[in-house]
Motif scaffolding. Structure first.
Motif, mmCIF file in Angstrom:
data_model
loop_
_atom_site.group_PDB
_atom_site.id
_atom_site.type_symbol
_atom_site.label_atom_id
_atom_site.label_comp_id
_atom_site.label_asym_id
_atom_site.label_seq_id
_atom_site.Cartn_x
_atom_site.Cartn_y
_atom_site.Cartn_z
ATOM 1 N N ARG A 1 15.042 9.371 -8.792
ATOM 2 C CA ARG A 1 13.768 8.769 -9.223
ATOM 3 C C ARG A 1 13.311 7.665 -8.271
ATOM 4 O O ARG A 1 12.446 6.867 -8.625
ATOM 5 C CB ARG A 1 13.896 8.196 -10.640
ATOM 6 C CG ARG A 1 14.101 9.255 -11.711
ATOM 7 C CD ARG A 1 13.897 8.666 -13.086
ATOM 8 N NE ARG A 1 15.068 7.937 -13.562
ATOM 9 C CZ ARG A 1 15.115 7.277 -14.722
ATOM 10 N NH1 ARG A 1 14.044 7.235 -15.502
ATOM 11 N NH2 ARG A 1 16.209 6.656 -15.091
ATOM 12 N N TRP A 2 13.924 7.595 -7.079
ATOM 13 C CA TRP A 2 13.488 6.561 -6.136
ATOM 14 C C TRP A 2 13.003 7.192 -4.843
ATOM 15 O O TRP A 2 13.467 8.252 -4.435
ATOM 16 C CB TRP A 2 14.607 5.550 -5.870
ATOM 17 C CG TRP A 2 15.802 6.037 -5.092
ATOM 18 C CD1 TRP A 2 16.862 6.747 -5.573
ATOM 19 C CD2 TRP A 2 16.068 5.838 -3.692
ATOM 20 N NE1 TRP A 2 17.777 7.003 -4.572
ATOM 21 C CE2 TRP A 2 17.316 6.455 -3.403
ATOM 22 C CE3 TRP A 2 15.387 5.200 -2.664
ATOM 23 C CZ2 TRP A 2 17.885 6.445 -2.130
ATOM 24 C CZ3 TRP A 2 15.949 5.192 -1.390
ATOM 25 C CH2 TRP A 2 17.182 5.803 -1.139
ATOM 26 N N GLY A 3 12.037 6.525 -4.221
ATOM 27 C CA GLY A 3 11.495 6.994 -2.961
ATOM 28 C C GLY A 3 11.989 6.112 -1.828
ATOM 29 O O GLY A 3 12.181 4.909 -2.005
ATOM 30 N N GLU A 4 12.183 6.716 -0.666
ATOM 31 C CA GLU A 4 12.769 5.979 0.452
ATOM 32 C C GLU A 4 11.709 5.296 1.310
ATOM 33 O O GLU A 4 10.734 5.911 1.739
ATOM 34 C CB GLU A 4 13.606 6.912 1.323
ATOM 35 C CG GLU A 4 14.363 6.175 2.425
ATOM 36 C CD GLU A 4 15.264 7.082 3.242
ATOM 37 O OE1 GLU A 4 15.992 6.559 4.103
ATOM 38 O OE2 GLU A 4 15.239 8.318 3.014
ATOM 39 N N ARG B 1 0.818 -1.228 0.000
ATOM 40 C CA ARG B 1 0.000 0.000 0.000
ATOM 41 C C ARG B 1 0.848 1.272 0.000
ATOM 42 O O ARG B 1 0.295 2.375 -0.055
ATOM 43 C CB ARG B 1 -0.921 0.005 1.227
ATOM 44 C CG ARG B 1 -2.034 -1.037 1.182
ATOM 45 C CD ARG B 1 -3.076 -0.790 2.266
ATOM 46 N NE ARG B 1 -2.540 -1.056 3.592
ATOM 47 C CZ ARG B 1 -2.662 -2.225 4.225
ATOM 48 N NH1 ARG B 1 -3.299 -3.230 3.629
ATOM 49 N NH2 ARG B 1 -2.174 -2.396 5.440
ATOM 50 N N SER B 2 2.163 1.155 0.036
ATOM 51 C CA SER B 2 3.020 2.339 0.059
ATOM 52 C C SER B 2 2.852 3.133 -1.235
ATOM 53 O O SER B 2 2.969 2.568 -2.329
ATOM 54 C CB SER B 2 4.496 1.935 0.217
ATOM 55 O OG SER B 2 4.712 1.226 1.405
ATOM 56 N N PRO B 3 2.579 4.442 -1.143
ATOM 57 C CA PRO B 3 2.409 5.244 -2.358
ATOM 58 C C PRO B 3 3.740 5.456 -3.074
ATOM 59 O O PRO B 3 4.760 5.729 -2.447
ATOM 60 C CB PRO B 3 1.852 6.565 -1.830
ATOM 61 C CG PRO B 3 2.333 6.650 -0.411
ATOM 62 C CD PRO B 3 2.384 5.239 0.092
ATOM 63 N N LEU B 4 3.725 5.303 -4.392
ATOM 64 C CA LEU B 4 4.929 5.520 -5.179
ATOM 65 C C LEU B 4 5.230 7.011 -5.361
ATOM 66 O O LEU B 4 6.381 7.401 -5.548
ATOM 67 C CB LEU B 4 4.805 4.838 -6.544
ATOM 68 C CG LEU B 4 5.025 3.327 -6.533
ATOM 69 C CD1 LEU B 4 4.371 2.662 -7.724
ATOM 70 C CD2 LEU B 4 6.507 3.001 -6.492
ATOM 71 N N ASN B 5 4.187 7.824 -5.347
ATOM 72 C CA ASN B 5 4.351 9.288 -5.463
ATOM 73 C C ASN B 5 5.190 9.700 -6.672
ATOM 74 O O ASN B 5 6.030 10.605 -6.598
ATOM 75 C CB ASN B 5 4.970 9.852 -4.187
ATOM 76 C CG ASN B 5 4.062 9.726 -2.977
ATOM 77 O OD1 ASN B 5 2.836 9.797 -3.102
ATOM 78 N ND2 ASN B 5 4.643 9.521 -1.805
#
Length: 343
Positions: free
Chosen positions: A227-230, A124-128
C-alpha cells in the motif's frame, strides 16, 4: 494571481530533539519558492516552553504558519524503545487523530533531516491510490536482501539488516519487496483515517513485539505492505548510504548510487552519532552547522563527551578495518578471476 496551495508539514519531538527540529525546519524554509506558503504542525512530545519559543523564532517567515499540538505521551507508554530513540519517534502514528479533519494530506519529517530541495516538488507527487509514499532504506533495502540482490556477496558486509522484518514469511511478505525508511513520508491522511491505520500500527507493534526492529518503522512496513508508493531515493539519503564504498558493493545501480551520493534532496542523519554531537563522522555534518547558525540556537556548542577519545578511536579502527577487509575481498576476487580464466 493564482493562489498557491500551502504545503502541510508535520513533525514532532521531545525536548532532546527540539534544536535539531528547528534546524530541519529552517532548511525547509530556505528552499521554498518566494510565493510558496507552508503550514507547520509540531507534535509536542515534551518540548519545553522556552524551546517552543526558539523553534517559532527559528522558522519566523511570512510564508510560514506554525501550530504546536500537545501530545498525551501516556498513549505511547507501552511502545518499544531503545538506544537514542524515545517514544517521541512514534508521534507520526498519531497524525490521523491529532490533525484537524480538514487536513487531507501531509508531508511528515523526522527531526534529524536537512532538506536540500523545494518541498513543493515532493508535495506535488501523485499518491496514485497509495496510503503513503516513502523512499527505500539504504540500510535494509529489501525484505530479504540475500535472496533478492544479485551482488549480495559484494554488499552483504555493509547492509545493516538483510531481513528487517524477521517474520516476513509468516506474514506472507514477498522477499523481493522493498523496505522503506519512515523518516520522510507523504501521507494520505484521509486514507489513514478511513482505514484506521493508527489502530493497525499499534496492534502490529503489540502482536509482533518480539520481531520489532527499528521501532514503528517495522509496523509501518508491515501494515503498509502493498500500500505504499516509492519515492526517488534522493528524498531520503540515510546516513548508512555512506557505508557503501562503490556502486558495485551496494544494492544500487551506478546511476542511482551516483545520484544519491552527489545530489541528495534530503539528508537523513540516521546514525546514533548526530551532527549536533561533539563527534560526528557524517560527511555532511558541516551542512547541519550552516542551518544551525540560522536558528535561535546559533550559539549552540556541543559538550565534549568524557569518552570522546574512545569514540574517535573506535571510528578510526572501524574505518581502517573496513578498508582492509575491502582490499582483501578485491584481491580475492582478482585471484578467483585469474583462476577461472586459466581453467
Amino acid at each position: 494571481m493564482k493562489t498557491v496551495e500551502p504545503i502541510v508539514v508535520v513533525s514532532g519531538c521531545d525536548e532532546a530533539y527540539a534544536m535539531p527540529l528547528a534546524v530541519t525546519l529552517r532548511s525547509v524554509i530556505d528552499h521554498l519558492d518566494p510565493m510558496q506558503t507552508i503550514q507547520l504542525y509540531i507534535f509536542d512530545g515534551g518540548i519545553a516552553e522556552a524551546s517552543q519559543q526558539k523553534i517559532a523564532e527559528s522558522v519566523r517567515d511570512e510564508r510560514v504558519s506554525i501550530a504546536f499540538r500537545k501530545i498525551d505521551m501516556a498513549m505511547l507508554k507501552d511502545v518499544p524503545v531503545s538506544g537514542h530513540v524515545s517514544a517521541a519517534s512514534y508521534l507520526r502514528i498519531l497524525i490521523p487523530s491529532v490533525l484537524p479533519k480538514s487536513v487531507k494530506r501531509v508531508i511528515y519529517l523526522d527531526s534529524d533531516l536537512l532538506i536540500c530541495k523545494n518541498l513543493a516538488e515532493l508535495w506535488r507527487s501523485p499518491l496514485n491510490g497509495n496510503a503513503v509514499l516513502a523512499a527505500q532504506d539504504a540500510a535494509a533495502p529489501y525484505i530479504d536482501s540475500a535472496s533478492t540482490i544479485s551482488n549480495f556477496h559484494d554488499c552483504k558486509h555493509y547492509i545493516v539488516s538483510p531481513t528487517p522484518v524477521a517474520n516476513h514469511k509468516a506474514l506472507a511478505m514477498s522477499p523481493d519487496a522493498k523496505y522503506f525508511n519512515a523518516g520522510l513520508l507523504v501521507i494520505d491522511v484521509d486514507h489513514w483515517r478511513h482505514e484506521k491505520i493508527d489502530e493497525q500500527l499499534f496492534s502490529c507493534l503489540q502482536e509482533h513485539r518480539e520481531h520489532v526492529l527499528w521501532w514503528d518503522q517495522y509496523a509501518l512496513n508491515v501494515v503498509m505492505y502493498g500500500r505504499w508508493g516509492e519515492l526517488d531515493g534522493r528524498w531520503n539519503q540515510g546516513a548508512h548510504f555512506h557505508a557503501y564504498p562503490s556502486a558495485s558493493e551496494s544494492p544500487f545501480d551506478q546511476k542511482a548510487f551516483s545520484q544519491l551520493k552527489h545530489d541528495p534532496w534530503v539528508i537523513h542523519f540516521t546514525s546514533a552519532l548526530k551532527p549536533w554531537h561533539y563527534f560526528c563522522p557524517h560527511p555532511e555534518a558541516y551542512q547541519f552547522q550552516h542551518y544551525l547558525s540560522r536558528t535561535a540556537w546559533a550559539d549552540y556548542e556541543p559538550e565534549r563527551p568524557s569518552d570522546f577519545i574512545h569514540l574517535w578511536w573506535k571510528h578510526q579502527t572501524r574505518t581502517a578495518k573496513n578498508k582492509f577487509r575491502r582490499r582483501k575481498r578485491i584481491i580475492r576476487r582478482m585471484f578467483q578471476t585469474d583462476e577461472r580464466r586459466a581453467a
